[in-house]
Design an enzyme around this catalytic site. Sequence first.
Site, PDB file in Angstrom:
ATOM      1  N   HIS A 307     199.095 119.952  71.379  1.00  0.00           N
ATOM      2  CA  HIS A 307     199.382 118.519  71.240  1.00  0.00           C
ATOM      3  C   HIS A 307     200.634 118.344  70.413  1.00  0.00           C
ATOM      4  O   HIS A 307     200.864 119.120  69.485  1.00  0.00           O
ATOM      5  CB  HIS A 307     198.203 117.796  70.566  1.00  0.00           C
ATOM      6  CG  HIS A 307     198.243 116.327  70.781  1.00  0.00           C
ATOM      7  ND1 HIS A 307     199.002 115.495  70.007  1.00  0.00           N
ATOM      8  CD2 HIS A 307     197.650 115.561  71.718  1.00  0.00           C
ATOM      9  CE1 HIS A 307     198.858 114.259  70.462  1.00  0.00           C
ATOM     10  NE2 HIS A 307     198.051 114.263  71.496  1.00  0.00           N
ATOM     11  N   ASP A 364     191.707 116.133  76.453  1.00  0.00           N
ATOM     12  CA  ASP A 364     191.508 116.321  77.885  1.00  0.00           C
ATOM     13  C   ASP A 364     190.742 117.587  78.241  1.00  0.00           C
ATOM     14  O   ASP A 364     190.406 117.800  79.398  1.00  0.00           O
ATOM     15  CB  ASP A 364     192.878 116.356  78.599  1.00  0.00           C
ATOM     16  CG  ASP A 364     193.532 114.992  78.604  1.00  0.00           C
ATOM     17  OD1 ASP A 364     192.796 113.997  78.726  1.00  0.00           O
ATOM     18  OD2 ASP A 364     194.767 114.919  78.477  1.00  0.00           O
TER      19      ASP A 364
HETATM   20  N1  CMC Z   1     199.610 126.794  76.769  1.00  0.00           N
HETATM   21  C1  CMC Z   1     200.438 127.794  76.372  1.00  0.00           C
HETATM   22  N2  CMC Z   1     201.429 127.629  75.480  1.00  0.00           N
HETATM   23  C2  CMC Z   1     201.604 126.420  74.961  1.00  0.00           C
HETATM   24  C3  CMC Z   1     200.787 125.328  75.320  1.00  0.00           C
HETATM   25  C4  CMC Z   1     199.756 125.553  76.262  1.00  0.00           C
HETATM   26  N3  CMC Z   1     198.957 124.543  76.630  1.00  0.00           N
HETATM   27  N4  CMC Z   1     201.184 124.228  74.659  1.00  0.00           N
HETATM   28  C5  CMC Z   1     202.227 124.613  73.887  1.00  0.00           C
HETATM   29  N5  CMC Z   1     202.479 125.939  74.075  1.00  0.00           N
HETATM   30  C6  CMC Z   1     203.508 126.740  73.380  1.00  0.00           C
HETATM   31  C7  CMC Z   1     204.892 126.464  73.930  1.00  0.00           C
HETATM   32  O1  CMC Z   1     205.194 127.355  74.975  1.00  0.00           O
HETATM   33  C8  CMC Z   1     205.747 126.673  72.700  1.00  0.00           C
HETATM   34  O2  CMC Z   1     205.855 128.051  72.485  1.00  0.00           O
HETATM   35  P1  CMC Z   1     207.223 128.674  71.832  1.00  0.00           P
HETATM   36  O3  CMC Z   1     207.303 128.079  70.455  1.00  0.00           O
HETATM   37  O4  CMC Z   1     207.019 130.139  71.849  1.00  0.00           O
HETATM   38  O5  CMC Z   1     208.358 128.216  72.734  1.00  0.00           O
HETATM   39  C9  CMC Z   1     204.882 126.121  71.562  1.00  0.00           C
HETATM   40  O6  CMC Z   1     203.519 126.284  72.011  1.00  0.00           O
HETATM   41  C10 CMC Z   1     205.139 124.646  71.236  1.00  0.00           C
HETATM   42  O7  CMC Z   1     204.964 123.888  72.438  1.00  0.00           O
HETATM   43  P2  CMC Z   1     205.878 122.670  72.879  1.00  0.00           P
HETATM   44  O8  CMC Z   1     205.839 122.553  74.360  1.00  0.00           O
HETATM   45  O9  CMC Z   1     207.218 122.792  72.226  1.00  0.00           O
HETATM   46  O10 CMC Z   1     205.112 121.460  72.189  1.00  0.00           O
HETATM   47  P3  CMC Z   1     205.250 119.950  72.575  1.00  0.00           P
HETATM   48  O11 CMC Z   1     204.842 119.189  71.380  1.00  0.00           O
HETATM   49  O12 CMC Z   1     206.591 119.667  73.147  1.00  0.00           O
HETATM   50  O13 CMC Z   1     204.180 119.759  73.754  1.00  0.00           O
HETATM   51  C11 CMC Z   1     202.153 119.392  74.936  1.00  0.00           C
HETATM   52  C12 CMC Z   1     202.886 119.274  73.584  1.00  0.00           C
HETATM   53  C13 CMC Z   1     200.830 118.640  74.856  1.00  0.00           C
HETATM   54  C14 CMC Z   1     203.012 118.757  76.045  1.00  0.00           C
HETATM   55  C15 CMC Z   1     201.916 120.895  75.232  1.00  0.00           C
HETATM   56  O14 CMC Z   1     201.096 121.452  74.233  1.00  0.00           O
HETATM   57  C16 CMC Z   1     201.288 121.121  76.614  1.00  0.00           C
HETATM   58  O15 CMC Z   1     202.003 121.207  77.616  1.00  0.00           O
HETATM   59  N6  CMC Z   1     199.922 121.207  76.690  1.00  0.00           N
HETATM   60  C17 CMC Z   1     199.241 121.313  77.979  1.00  0.00           C
HETATM   61  C18 CMC Z   1     199.157 119.934  78.631  1.00  0.00           C
HETATM   62  C19 CMC Z   1     198.116 119.054  77.978  1.00  0.00           C
HETATM   63  O16 CMC Z   1     196.990 119.461  77.727  1.00  0.00           O
HETATM   64  N7  CMC Z   1     198.500 117.785  77.760  1.00  0.00           N
HETATM   65  C20 CMC Z   1     197.588 116.769  77.208  1.00  0.00           C
HETATM   66  C21 CMC Z   1     197.992 116.289  75.843  1.00  0.00           C
HETATM   67  S1  CMC Z   1     196.658 115.379  75.033  1.00  0.00           S
HETATM   68  C22 CMC Z   1     196.482 113.946  75.976  1.00  0.00           C
HETATM   69  C23 CMC Z   1     197.528 112.964  75.687  1.00  0.00           C
HETATM   70  O17 CMC Z   1     197.404 112.196  74.698  1.00  0.00           O
HETATM   71  O18 CMC Z   1     198.480 112.910  76.454  1.00  0.00           O
END
Ligand code: CMC
Length: 428
Positions: A307, A364
């Site tokens: 998240h 989720d």
């Molecule tokens: N699986 C594997 N790796 C992950 C995941 C995941 N679900 N989420 C984040 N990472 C890794 C990412 O690859 C990165 O690694 P590194 O630092 O080595 O490059 C690190 O963790 C930080 O991730 P980020 O993408 O920079 O973080 P963000 O804040 O931009 O993204 C997120 C947050 C929710 C989009 C992301 O965690 C994600 O894609 N999760 C899966 C989709 C999901 O479940 N979304 C629902 C969010 S909750 C409902 C809502 O309110 O929308």
Amino acid sequence: MSDIAKLQIGDNSYEFPLVKGTENEVAINIKTLRGATDGVITIDPGFKNTGSCESAITFLDGEKGILRYRGYSIEELAEKADFLEVAYALIFGDLPSKEQLEKFHSDIKENSVVDDDVKKILDAFPKSAHPMGVLSSLTSALTAFNPGSVNVDSEEDMYKSVVKIMGKFPVLVAWTMRKKQGLPLNYGSKSLGYVENILKMMFEQPNEDYVMSPILKDALDKLLILHADHEQNCSTSTVRIVGSSHAGLFASLSAGISALWGPLHGGANQAVLEMLEAIKEDGGDTKKYMAKAKDKNDPFRLMGFGHRVYKNFDPRAKIIKLAADEVLKDLGIVDPILEIARGLEQEALNDPYFVDRKLYPNVDFYSGIIYRAMGIPVEMFTVMFALGRLPGWIAQWKEMRLNKEPIGRPRQIYTGENHRNFKSIEKR
Ligand code: CMC
């Protein structure tokens, strides 16, 4: 801490005031930055460090796993309140008295009929259309059936728009699902509670009386409350920014629905269930999918994990996980994908990749398991998220307009070609 931030650019130094929230969050107010520095701006992709507004609706502490609406903890609201009370608190600032709640509900019921011509629009969509696309279009279409802009400074005008959308939106949600299932478009009953009515509209069969299940009613109430607001997330920011151009409430909501649709936001609940199903079909080897999630050359992500704000357990996920156990037990359902979900969670919580990056199950991860147990098709999951988020979007839109926020219009750093002369087509 001093209440001034200092910025040094070359030989020049500048001072900016700090803004402090009621929970002691601190921001640097850079309103005067461009003017003072002769055009310097900040750049912050994804707005990871940027506060877009001051808001009195929802408090979220991602490090401690705290979520409160209007000061009330999500745990207490999920246990003791119903969705309509929570919606009222979000939109109007505090929990309603008995009289206020009765009036709110009665006014919503008076506004729950949708113009019959909306059925023609729905009819024109193919059955295969994704329900989120349909819902966004129908919400946008409401602007045509309810013309006239809201005078946000008139409490009465604003109230009328709120009860209109709170009344009609569940009808659109139910019709979106019924269309997909080939069921006749129906209405609920004024004698039912808000959430009970939603269940009746969604699940009533044409040839039998609908029998309300208290288990499903409680589960849906809880899920809607847990999704009702989440401060400046992608869809809410969209609603606020569209509304900041003084576009109408329904048009802004329709844009919010589109923003919610994506799998990185609300669409994750559908993506989680599809992922769990795929793992099951593939023999249930969770380790293989954990390895894929960690492989930087593989686009696969563990959906329902991580998240932007929570760097600790998402408090909503804790409640939903317990609710999933209870609902499945109460309904006598044994769902193998619940086992797969639990297995993935355990592995992730003990895996340095997830631990180091503070990736925990989010709202989720378990919600789809409950929706599925309730008989809701997978493609409708994000629509259910939208149904819950509706009061949050309304509250945020109303606050943005009442605070007279300026039109949202970020800047950029241009990285394209410098000036060049036009070449006639023969010379290109
Ligand atoms: N699986 C594997 N790796 C992950 C995941 C995941 N679900 N989420 C984040 N990472 C890794 C990412 O690859 C990165 O690694 P590194 O630092 O080595 O490059 C690190 O963790 C930080 O991730 P980020 O993408 O920079 O973080 P963000 O804040 O931009 O993204 C997120 C947050 C929710 C989009 C992301 O965690 C994600 O894609 N999760 C899966 C989709 C999901 O479940 N979304 C629902 C969010 S909750 C409902 C809502 O309110 O929308």
